[in-house]
Design a protein around this motif. Structure first.
Motif, PDB file in Angstrom:
ATOM      1  N   ARG A  96      17.032  33.776 -19.894  1.00  0.00           N
ATOM      2  CA  ARG A  96      16.736  32.424 -20.354  1.00  0.00           C
ATOM      3  C   ARG A  96      16.929  31.394 -19.241  1.00  0.00           C
ATOM      4  N   GLY A  97      16.248  30.265 -19.423  1.00  0.00           N
ATOM      5  CA  GLY A  97      16.384  29.173 -18.471  1.00  0.00           C
ATOM      6  C   GLY A  97      15.483  29.285 -17.265  1.00  0.00           C
ATOM      7  N   ARG A  98      14.597  30.282 -17.251  1.00  0.00           N
ATOM      8  CA  ARG A  98      13.696  30.467 -16.109  1.00  0.00           C
ATOM      9  C   ARG A  98      12.224  30.342 -16.502  1.00  0.00           C
ATOM     10  N   GLY A  99      11.975  29.882 -17.722  1.00  0.00           N
ATOM     11  CA  GLY A  99      10.596  29.672 -18.156  1.00  0.00           C
ATOM     12  C   GLY A  99       9.817  30.940 -18.414  1.00  0.00           C
ATOM     13  N   LEU A 100      10.503  32.057 -18.655  1.00  0.00           N
ATOM     14  CA  LEU A 100       9.803  33.332 -18.810  1.00  0.00           C
ATOM     15  C   LEU A 100       9.135  33.475 -20.173  1.00  0.00           C
ATOM     16  N   GLY A 101       9.593  32.717 -21.158  1.00  0.00           N
ATOM     17  CA  GLY A 101       8.940  32.777 -22.460  1.00  0.00           C
ATOM     18  C   GLY A 101       7.640  31.996 -22.517  1.00  0.00           C
ATOM     19  N   GLU A 102       7.463  31.065 -21.586  1.00  0.00           N
ATOM     20  CA  GLU A 102       6.280  30.205 -21.639  1.00  0.00           C
ATOM     21  C   GLU A 102       4.973  30.960 -21.442  1.00  0.00           C
ATOM     22  N   PRO A 103       4.856  31.898 -20.486  1.00  0.00           N
ATOM     23  CA  PRO A 103       3.581  32.613 -20.353  1.00  0.00           C
ATOM     24  C   PRO A 103       3.182  33.362 -21.620  1.00  0.00           C
ATOM     25  N   ALA A 104       4.156  33.949 -22.317  1.00  0.00           N
ATOM     26  CA  ALA A 104       3.845  34.662 -23.555  1.00  0.00           C
ATOM     27  C   ALA A 104       3.389  33.694 -24.638  1.00  0.00           C
ATOM     28  N   THR A 105       4.045  32.538 -24.729  1.00  0.00           N
ATOM     29  CA  THR A 105       3.675  31.543 -25.735  1.00  0.00           C
ATOM     30  C   THR A 105       2.288  30.983 -25.463  1.00  0.00           C
ATOM     31  N   ARG A 106       2.005  30.693 -24.204  1.00  0.00           N
ATOM     32  CA  ARG A 106       0.671  30.201 -23.855  1.00  0.00           C
ATOM     33  C   ARG A 106      -0.399  31.249 -24.157  1.00  0.00           C
ATOM     34  N   ALA A 107      -0.108  32.500 -23.835  1.00  0.00           N
ATOM     35  CA  ALA A 107      -1.081  33.564 -24.088  1.00  0.00           C
ATOM     36  C   ALA A 107      -1.322  33.740 -25.581  1.00  0.00           C
ATOM     37  N   ALA A 122      -6.797  25.513 -34.599  1.00  0.00           N
ATOM     38  CA  ALA A 122      -5.525  24.911 -34.191  1.00  0.00           C
ATOM     39  C   ALA A 122      -4.478  26.006 -34.153  1.00  0.00           C
ATOM     40  N   ALA A 123      -3.382  25.723 -33.460  1.00  0.00           N
ATOM     41  CA  ALA A 123      -2.238  26.633 -33.426  1.00  0.00           C
ATOM     42  C   ALA A 123      -1.042  25.914 -34.025  1.00  0.00           C
ATOM     43  N   ILE A 124      -0.222  26.659 -34.764  1.00  0.00           N
ATOM     44  CA  ILE A 124       0.992  26.083 -35.343  1.00  0.00           C
ATOM     45  C   ILE A 124       2.162  27.010 -35.045  1.00  0.00           C
ATOM     46  N   LEU A 125       3.348  26.437 -34.988  1.00  0.00           N
ATOM     47  CA  LEU A 125       4.557  27.243 -34.805  1.00  0.00           C
ATOM     48  C   LEU A 125       5.743  26.511 -35.403  1.00  0.00           C
ATOM     49  N   GLN A 126       6.800  27.254 -35.644  1.00  0.00           N
ATOM     50  CA  GLN A 126       8.060  26.683 -36.123  1.00  0.00           C
ATOM     51  C   GLN A 126       9.070  26.788 -34.993  1.00  0.00           C
ATOM     52  N   ALA A 127       9.569  25.650 -34.560  1.00  0.00           N
ATOM     53  CA  ALA A 127      10.348  25.593 -33.327  1.00  0.00           C
ATOM     54  C   ALA A 127      11.841  25.741 -33.583  1.00  0.00           C
ATOM     55  N   SER A 128      12.482  26.516 -32.729  1.00  0.00           N
ATOM     56  CA  SER A 128      13.941  26.545 -32.700  1.00  0.00           C
ATOM     57  C   SER A 128      14.445  25.287 -32.005  1.00  0.00           C
ATOM     58  N   VAL A 129      15.746  25.051 -32.096  1.00  0.00           N
ATOM     59  CA  VAL A 129      16.334  23.897 -31.409  1.00  0.00           C
ATOM     60  C   VAL A 129      16.069  23.992 -29.910  1.00  0.00           C
ATOM     61  N   ALA A 130      16.247  25.197 -29.353  1.00  0.00           N
ATOM     62  CA  ALA A 130      16.055  25.380 -27.916  1.00  0.00           C
ATOM     63  C   ALA A 130      14.586  25.303 -27.527  1.00  0.00           C
ATOM     64  N   GLY A 131      13.701  25.752 -28.420  1.00  0.00           N
ATOM     65  CA  GLY A 131      12.293  25.826 -28.066  1.00  0.00           C
ATOM     66  C   GLY A 131      11.524  24.531 -28.223  1.00  0.00           C
ATOM     67  N   GLU A 132      12.010  23.621 -29.069  1.00  0.00           N
ATOM     68  CA  GLU A 132      11.239  22.410 -29.368  1.00  0.00           C
ATOM     69  C   GLU A 132      10.883  21.593 -28.126  1.00  0.00           C
ATOM     70  N   PRO A 133      11.810  21.334 -27.188  1.00  0.00           N
ATOM     71  CA  PRO A 133      11.419  20.560 -25.995  1.00  0.00           C
ATOM     72  C   PRO A 133      10.325  21.245 -25.178  1.00  0.00           C
ATOM     73  N   LEU A 134      10.387  22.569 -25.070  1.00  0.00           N
ATOM     74  CA  LEU A 134       9.363  23.307 -24.332  1.00  0.00           C
ATOM     75  C   LEU A 134       8.003  23.137 -24.989  1.00  0.00           C
ATOM     76  N   TYR A 135       7.956  23.276 -26.314  1.00  0.00           N
ATOM     77  CA  TYR A 135       6.673  23.178 -27.008  1.00  0.00           C
ATOM     78  C   TYR A 135       6.097  21.769 -26.895  1.00  0.00           C
ATOM     79  N   ARG A 136       6.956  20.765 -26.948  1.00  0.00           N
ATOM     80  CA  ARG A 136       6.476  19.391 -26.769  1.00  0.00           C
ATOM     81  C   ARG A 136       5.868  19.222 -25.376  1.00  0.00           C
ATOM     82  N   ARG A 137       6.527  19.769 -24.386  1.00  0.00           N
ATOM     83  CA  ARG A 137       6.006  19.662 -23.019  1.00  0.00           C
ATOM     84  C   ARG A 137       4.657  20.367 -22.889  1.00  0.00           C
TER      85      ARG A 137
END
Length: 266
Positions: free
Chosen positions: A211-222, A234-249
């Protein structure tokens, strides 16, 4: 910024996609049980798990009486002696939320789980040489995905077998899933399920040591882009506390919120 009409329509589609994902998950679980009647989904993955996606109640018809929902939930789960979560949809389940509070259920997270939406494709990031993004296409890939979820969420092996025991849980015409490998080790994953004209992004996770190295982002984008490739609007998701800032970005916007109310049956 989406218009109010777009937002209302997307909220309805997000609810339908969530219900479709629950049906898919219960169908794939060897001991899964789903009861759908009078506008309510009652479901269990077949083993204990304090997670609304796995043991829970979802109202799918706004007209269904809240007190009757709770009565049916108790009758469904009591013989199983299994804890469960009741989903509350923001601004659509006010009567159900009040009934849950009156009955002594406790809310699991406030103000609720953000349901976020995106109406465009994302640019795919270029990973470094030691990172590889792989599509899930085989039983071996599904097993790797399951082990990422075990590490990412503290999921027991019993629950992982129930959720991902069948290859078709992640390899199906309406499903696409991806794993990020770091030095050939699976470290992050995400999946999408197409239903109700939207792509639902689910089971997004990264193992703690990565965690903390942006490794989940490529999978989420894909997973997001695969949804658009499969025809979603459209795409929808339910965000965790940790994931919400990433998804907003990444460009996801808040659509609505869900809350889980917890009951214990012992």
């Amino acid at each position: 910024m989406m218009s109010p009409n777009d937002q209302r329509e997307l909220i309805q589609l997000a609810d339908l996609n969530l219900a479709a994902m629950i049906r898919h998950r219960m169908k794939m679980a060897p001991n899964g049980l789903l009861q759908e009647q009078d506008g309510v989904l009652l479901f269990t993955i077949g083993c204990p798990a304090a997670n609304g996606h796995l043991n829970g109640v979802l109202r799918v018809n706004d007209e269904t009486d809240a007190v009757k929902i709770l009565d049916r939930a108790r009758r469904f789960f009591q013989p199983l002696k299994r804890d469960f979560m009741v989903w509350v949809r923001d601004e659509r389940d006010d009567d159900l939320e009040q009934a849950l509070r009156d009955a002594g259920f406790t809310v699991d997270r406030e103000p609720g789980i953000p349901c976020m939406a995106l109406q465009r494709r994302l640019d795919q990031v270029s990973p470094s040489a030691d990172i590889e993004l792989r599509s899930v296409v085989s039983a071996e890939d599904v097993a790797d995905y399951a082990q990422v979820m075990v590490a990412a969420f503290g999921m027991t092996n019993e629950v992982a077998r129930a959720v991902f025991g069948e290859t078709e849980s992640l390899v199906a015409p309406q499903v696409a899933a991806f794993i990020v490998h770091h030095n050939n080790v699976p470290v992050a994953a995400a999946m999408t399920l197409i239903a109700a004209k939207v792509a639902g992004i689910y089971f997004v996770g990264t193992v703690p040591e990565a965690r903390g190295r942006g490794l989940g982002e490529p999978a989420t984008r894909a997973a997001t882009n695969a949804g658009f490739d499969l025809g979603a609007g459209a795409a929808i998701l339910q965000a965790s506390v940790a994931g919400e800032p990433l998804y907003r970005r990444m460009g996801y916007q808040l659509l609505t919120r869900y809350r889980w109310y917890r009951s214990t049956m012992h």
